[in-house]
Design a protein around this motif. Structure first.
Motif, PDB file in Angstrom:
ATOM      1  N   THR A 198       0.831  -1.203   0.000  1.00 19.95           N
ATOM      2  CA  THR A 198       0.000   0.000   0.000  1.00 19.95           C
ATOM      3  C   THR A 198       0.864   1.250   0.000  1.00 19.95           C
ATOM      4  O   THR A 198       0.562   2.231  -0.688  1.00 19.95           O
ATOM      5  N   HIS A 199       1.947   1.234   0.767  1.00 20.51           N
ATOM      6  CA  HIS A 199       2.868   2.378   0.772  1.00 20.51           C
ATOM      7  C   HIS A 199       3.357   2.668  -0.645  1.00 20.51           C
ATOM      8  O   HIS A 199       3.389   3.823  -1.090  1.00 20.51           O
ATOM      9  N   ALA A 200       3.760   1.618  -1.349  1.00 21.55           N
ATOM     10  CA  ALA A 200       4.305   1.800  -2.691  1.00 21.55           C
ATOM     11  C   ALA A 200       3.240   2.291  -3.667  1.00 21.55           C
ATOM     12  O   ALA A 200       3.484   3.197  -4.472  1.00 21.55           O
ATOM     13  N   ILE A 201       2.060   1.694  -3.600  1.00 23.15           N
ATOM     14  CA  ILE A 201       0.981   2.072  -4.521  1.00 23.15           C
ATOM     15  C   ILE A 201       0.543   3.508  -4.279  1.00 23.15           C
ATOM     16  O   ILE A 201       0.390   4.301  -5.223  1.00 23.15           O
ATOM     17  N   GLU A 202       0.345   3.871  -3.007  1.00 18.89           N
ATOM     18  CA  GLU A 202      -0.094   5.241  -2.724  1.00 18.89           C
ATOM     19  C   GLU A 202       0.994   6.264  -3.054  1.00 18.89           C
ATOM     20  O   GLU A 202       0.687   7.381  -3.479  1.00 18.89           O
ATOM     21  N   ALA A 203       2.238   5.883  -2.864  1.00 17.33           N
ATOM     22  CA  ALA A 203       3.326   6.789  -3.244  1.00 17.33           C
ATOM     23  C   ALA A 203       3.333   7.017  -4.747  1.00 17.33           C
ATOM     24  O   ALA A 203       3.594   8.129  -5.216  1.00 17.33           O
ATOM     25  N   TYR A 204       3.031   5.969  -5.522  1.00 21.92           N
ATOM     26  CA  TYR A 204       3.081   6.088  -6.976  1.00 21.92           C
ATOM     27  C   TYR A 204       1.961   6.969  -7.530  1.00 21.92           C
ATOM     28  O   TYR A 204       2.146   7.661  -8.535  1.00 21.92           O
ATOM     29  N   VAL A 205       0.801   6.971  -6.882  1.00 22.59           N
ATOM     30  CA  VAL A 205      -0.311   7.793  -7.380  1.00 22.59           C
ATOM     31  C   VAL A 205      -0.424   9.119  -6.641  1.00 22.59           C
ATOM     32  O   VAL A 205      -1.291   9.933  -6.950  1.00 22.59           O
ATOM     33  N   SER A 206       0.424   9.352  -5.665  1.00 18.39           N
ATOM     34  CA  SER A 206       0.383  10.593  -4.885  1.00 18.39           C
ATOM     35  C   SER A 206       0.586  11.826  -5.769  1.00 18.39           C
ATOM     36  O   SER A 206       1.338  11.788  -6.741  1.00 18.39           O
ATOM     37  N   VAL A 207      -0.048  12.915  -5.404  1.00 21.15           N
ATOM     38  CA  VAL A 207       0.164  14.175  -6.129  1.00 21.15           C
ATOM     39  C   VAL A 207       1.596  14.673  -5.948  1.00 21.15           C
ATOM     40  O   VAL A 207       2.054  15.535  -6.699  1.00 21.15           O
ATOM     41  N   ASN A 208       2.312  14.134  -4.969  1.00 18.73           N
ATOM     42  CA  ASN A 208       3.701  14.525  -4.723  1.00 18.73           C
ATOM     43  C   ASN A 208       4.707  13.559  -5.338  1.00 18.73           C
ATOM     44  O   ASN A 208       5.906  13.665  -5.089  1.00 18.73           O
ATOM     45  N   ALA A 209       4.231  12.614  -6.138  1.00 15.41           N
ATOM     46  CA  ALA A 209       5.134  11.647  -6.766  1.00 15.41           C
ATOM     47  C   ALA A 209       6.092  12.366  -7.718  1.00 15.41           C
ATOM     48  O   ALA A 209       5.769  13.412  -8.281  1.00 15.41           O
ATOM     49  N   ASN A 210       7.278  11.796  -7.879  1.00  8.84           N
ATOM     50  CA  ASN A 210       8.269  12.343  -8.800  1.00  8.84           C
ATOM     51  C   ASN A 210       9.071  11.181  -9.372  1.00  8.84           C
ATOM     52  O   ASN A 210       8.926  10.038  -8.902  1.00  8.84           O
ATOM     53  N   PRO A 211       9.893  11.406 -10.377  1.00  9.67           N
ATOM     54  CA  PRO A 211      10.609  10.287 -11.002  1.00  9.67           C
ATOM     55  C   PRO A 211      11.431   9.439 -10.030  1.00  9.67           C
ATOM     56  O   PRO A 211      11.562   8.219 -10.216  1.00  9.67           O
ATOM     57  N   PHE A 256       7.790   7.877   2.116  1.00 10.41           N
ATOM     58  CA  PHE A 256       8.256   8.955   2.980  1.00 10.41           C
ATOM     59  C   PHE A 256       8.448  10.236   2.181  1.00 10.41           C
ATOM     60  O   PHE A 256       8.192  11.337   2.663  1.00 10.41           O
ATOM     61  N   ASN A 257       8.861  10.094   0.936  1.00 13.33           N
ATOM     62  CA  ASN A 257       9.120  11.266   0.111  1.00 13.33           C
ATOM     63  C   ASN A 257       7.924  11.706  -0.732  1.00 13.33           C
ATOM     64  O   ASN A 257       7.767  12.892  -1.006  1.00 13.33           O
ATOM     65  N   ALA A 258       7.072  10.771  -1.149  1.00 14.53           N
ATOM     66  CA  ALA A 258       5.904  11.139  -1.959  1.00 14.53           C
ATOM     67  C   ALA A 258       4.625  11.200  -1.135  1.00 14.53           C
ATOM     68  O   ALA A 258       3.693  11.915  -1.491  1.00 14.53           O
ATOM     69  N   GLY A 259       4.592  10.460  -0.035  1.00  9.16           N
ATOM     70  CA  GLY A 259       3.426  10.477   0.837  1.00  9.16           C
ATOM     71  C   GLY A 259       2.402   9.415   0.491  1.00  9.16           C
ATOM     72  O   GLY A 259       2.340   8.916  -0.635  1.00  9.16           O
ATOM     73  N   VAL A 260       1.608   9.046   1.485  1.00 11.50           N
ATOM     74  CA  VAL A 260       0.449   8.176   1.283  1.00 11.50           C
ATOM     75  C   VAL A 260      -0.803   9.026   1.396  1.00 11.50           C
ATOM     76  O   VAL A 260      -0.743  10.183   1.803  1.00 11.50           O
ATOM     77  N   LYS A 360     -10.951  14.165   8.975  1.00 13.05           N
ATOM     78  CA  LYS A 360      -9.983  14.966   9.714  1.00 13.05           C
ATOM     79  C   LYS A 360      -8.548  14.750   9.246  1.00 13.05           C
ATOM     80  O   LYS A 360      -7.675  15.565   9.561  1.00 13.05           O
ATOM     81  N   GLN A 361      -8.314  13.686   8.509  1.00 14.13           N
ATOM     82  CA  GLN A 361      -6.940  13.344   8.120  1.00 14.13           C
ATOM     83  C   GLN A 361      -6.482  14.134   6.891  1.00 14.13           C
ATOM     84  O   GLN A 361      -6.119  13.588   5.845  1.00 14.13           O
ATOM     85  N   LYS A 362      -6.512  15.440   7.014  1.00 15.69           N
ATOM     86  CA  LYS A 362      -6.198  16.324   5.889  1.00 15.69           C
ATOM     87  C   LYS A 362      -4.771  16.127   5.383  1.00 15.69           C
ATOM     88  O   LYS A 362      -4.500  16.231   4.186  1.00 15.69           O
ATOM     89  N   ARG A 363      -3.828  15.892   6.304  1.00 11.30           N
ATOM     90  CA  ARG A 363      -2.419  15.716   5.915  1.00 11.30           C
ATOM     91  C   ARG A 363      -2.286  14.609   4.875  1.00 11.30           C
ATOM     92  O   ARG A 363      -1.499  14.719   3.925  1.00 11.30           O
ATOM     93  N   LEU A 364      -3.076  13.556   5.030  1.00 13.21           N
ATOM     94  CA  LEU A 364      -3.027  12.433   4.109  1.00 13.21           C
ATOM     95  C   LEU A 364      -3.925  12.656   2.895  1.00 13.21           C
ATOM     96  O   LEU A 364      -3.525  12.408   1.755  1.00 13.21           O
ATOM     97  N   LEU A 365      -5.126  13.136   3.125  1.00  9.80           N
ATOM     98  CA  LEU A 365      -6.087  13.309   2.038  1.00  9.80           C
ATOM     99  C   LEU A 365      -5.604  14.299   0.989  1.00  9.80           C
ATOM    100  O   LEU A 365      -5.951  14.186  -0.189  1.00  9.80           O
ATOM    101  N   ASN A 366      -4.800  15.258   1.404  1.00  9.84           N
ATOM    102  CA  ASN A 366      -4.316  16.273   0.468  1.00  9.84           C
ATOM    103  C   ASN A 366      -3.421  15.701  -0.627  1.00  9.84           C
ATOM    104  O   ASN A 366      -3.139  16.362  -1.622  1.00  9.84           O
ATOM    105  N   ARG A 367      -2.956  14.471  -0.446  1.00 10.96           N
ATOM    106  CA  ARG A 367      -2.073  13.859  -1.442  1.00 10.96           C
ATOM    107  C   ARG A 367      -2.831  13.005  -2.459  1.00 10.96           C
ATOM    108  O   ARG A 367      -2.242  12.473  -3.387  1.00 10.96           O
ATOM    109  N   SER A 368      -4.125  12.834  -2.260  1.00  5.13           N
ATOM    110  CA  SER A 368      -4.908  11.981  -3.153  1.00  5.13           C
ATOM    111  C   SER A 368      -5.067  12.623  -4.523  1.00  5.13           C
ATOM    112  O   SER A 368      -5.357  13.816  -4.627  1.00  5.13           O
ATOM    113  N   PRO A 369      -4.909  11.861  -5.602  1.00  5.96           N
ATOM    114  CA  PRO A 369      -5.109  12.422  -6.940  1.00  5.96           C
ATOM    115  C   PRO A 369      -6.560  12.797  -7.203  1.00  5.96           C
ATOM    116  O   PRO A 369      -6.846  13.593  -8.097  1.00  5.96           O
TER     117      PRO A 369
END
Length: 399
Positions: A198-211, A256-260, A360-369
């Motif tokens: 799940t960490h890997a999948i959410e990191a890959y679709v995160s709005v903060n993902a990068n190469p 850790f770098n792209a976020g879940v 309430k989990q805005k820190r996490l929800l803000n990364r959702s595509p």
């Protein structure tokens, strides 16, 4: 071009037998008194003695703190931090799953600060972390949380979870030795393994993902998805344990770098309200969240499907992305984790309160595509309760 900030633990030792680096790494700090934060089960299994014995042979005083539980409540963190302050230790070593590692980070940093742990929480705290604290070495015994390479310590509250987070919580060294995971029970292997996936999948679709995080995330998906079924069925498989260990580690670097995002945001209330293990919470929600947001990251879902071993020949992007969601649901079932939250004994009447805390989990929800509002979150919980994959309707807040 978007600028990405990348942070990694200063030093990591990985691979089968890498625990041999513990003593040389510890001696760099010349500690006289070390606190070991660990799980009581690991003490009984003799795994902790593999850490303690060589340290004591060097004349170092070692104190074990094993008064911890999975999904540790805030009170557990408060007790440990106070114990660390009173003990005047020179170093903290965490060995175990995510709970032990998170608490070790918390103890090492907050021992040098004033005030209680609650005052440093992300959602409600007002105090700031200003000191690095004690040196810390983190040694995972599960392949799941990635806590050894993140700057977050998660604590359970009355009905949800919150975190203490700061770069000072990063380990001075991480030792990721797959040999320490061999005795992990199948059920824990499954839950922690899907957590890492799940960490890997959410990191890959995160709005903060990068190469950089993309490469890590996709390789983690490849490793974990190809090894997890074997690791669950045959825990003695050395190659499966190695692949799961590396997969979890690099998934940790990716998230850790792209976020879940959405999966974790909705998993926190399940853990907080019903004490459901974090890995199980993520696993049961994974296909429903990913199915719901599928259209917002369709091309990336195709990439994930390929990394899972899927064949996209003669499939459109729409078809391949849908197959990806089905494959995730099947994988969760194959490793013995229920596909509905109802199977965990969670009543349908709990869905409104789960939704209230999930929002309430805005820190996490803000990364959702796909932006997830209250109606969306309720719809996902409802889908996970009934076992039906759904997508946003025109009247939801996501549209």
């Amino acid at each position: 071009m978007t600028v990405s900030k990348l942070i990694f633990t200063p030093l990591s030792y990985t691979g089968w037998g890498s625990l041999k680096h513990l003593v040389p790494e510890t001696m760099k700090y010349k500690p006289g008194k070390i606190l070991i934060v660990t799980d009581p089960v690991l003490v009984s299994l003799g795994i902790v003695s593999r850490v303690i014995d060589p340290l004591e042979q060097k004349g170092i005083s070692v104190t074990i703190y094993a008064d911890i539980v999975p999904e540790p409540p805030l009170e557990t963190g408060e007790k440990l931090v106070q114990f660390t302050r009173e003990g005047h230790f020179d170093m903290v070593i965490g060995i175990g799953g995510g709970s032990a590692l998170d608490l070790a980070k918390l103890a090492a940093v907050l021992a040098g600060h004033e005030g209680n742990v609650a005052s440093y929480l992300n959602l409600t705290g007002t105090n700031q972390i200003t000191k690095k604290g004690l040196p810390k070495i983190l040694i995972p015994t599960t392949s799941g949380t990635g806590s050894e390479v993140t700057n977050i310590a998660v604590l359970s509250l009355e009905s949800t979870k919150d975190v203490v987070t700061h770069d000072y919580l990063l380990a001075d060294a991480a030792i990721v030795d797959a040999e320490l995971t061999v005795s992990l029970p199948a059920k824990v292997t499954a839950a922690t393994g899907v957590d890492a996936l799940t960490h890997a999948i959410e990191a890959y679709v995160s709005v903060n993902a990068n190469p950089a995080t993309d490469g890590l995330a996709l390789q983690a998906i490849r490793l974990i998805s190809s090894a997890i079924r074997t690791a669950v069925l045959d825990g003695s498989s050395r190659q499966a344990r190695i692949d799961m260990s590396y997969g979890s580690y690099i998934a940790g670097l990716a998230f850790f770098n792209a976020g879940v995002a959405g999966v974790h945001a909705l998993a926190y209330p399940l853990g907080g309200q019903f004490h459901l293990a974090h890995g199980d919470s993520n696993a049961v929600l994974l296909p429903y969240v990913m199915g719901y947001i599928r259209e917002s990251c369709e091309k990336r879902m195709v990439d994930i499907f390929i990394a899972l071993g899927g064949d996209i020949a003669n499939l459109s992007e729409d078809e391949a992305s849908r197959k990806c969601v089905q494959e995730l649901k099947q994988l969760v079932r194959d490793v013995g984790i229920p596909n509905t939250i109802a199977e965990f004994g969670i009543p349908e009447a709990a869905l409104p309160k789960l939704t209230e805390d999930g929002v309430k989990q805005k820190r996490l929800l803000n990364r959702s595509p796909l932006p997830l509002g209250k109606e969306d979150i309720y719809a996902i919980y409802n889908a996970a309760y009934h076992g039906r994959l759904i997508e946003p309707q025109a009247n939801t807040s996501a549209k």
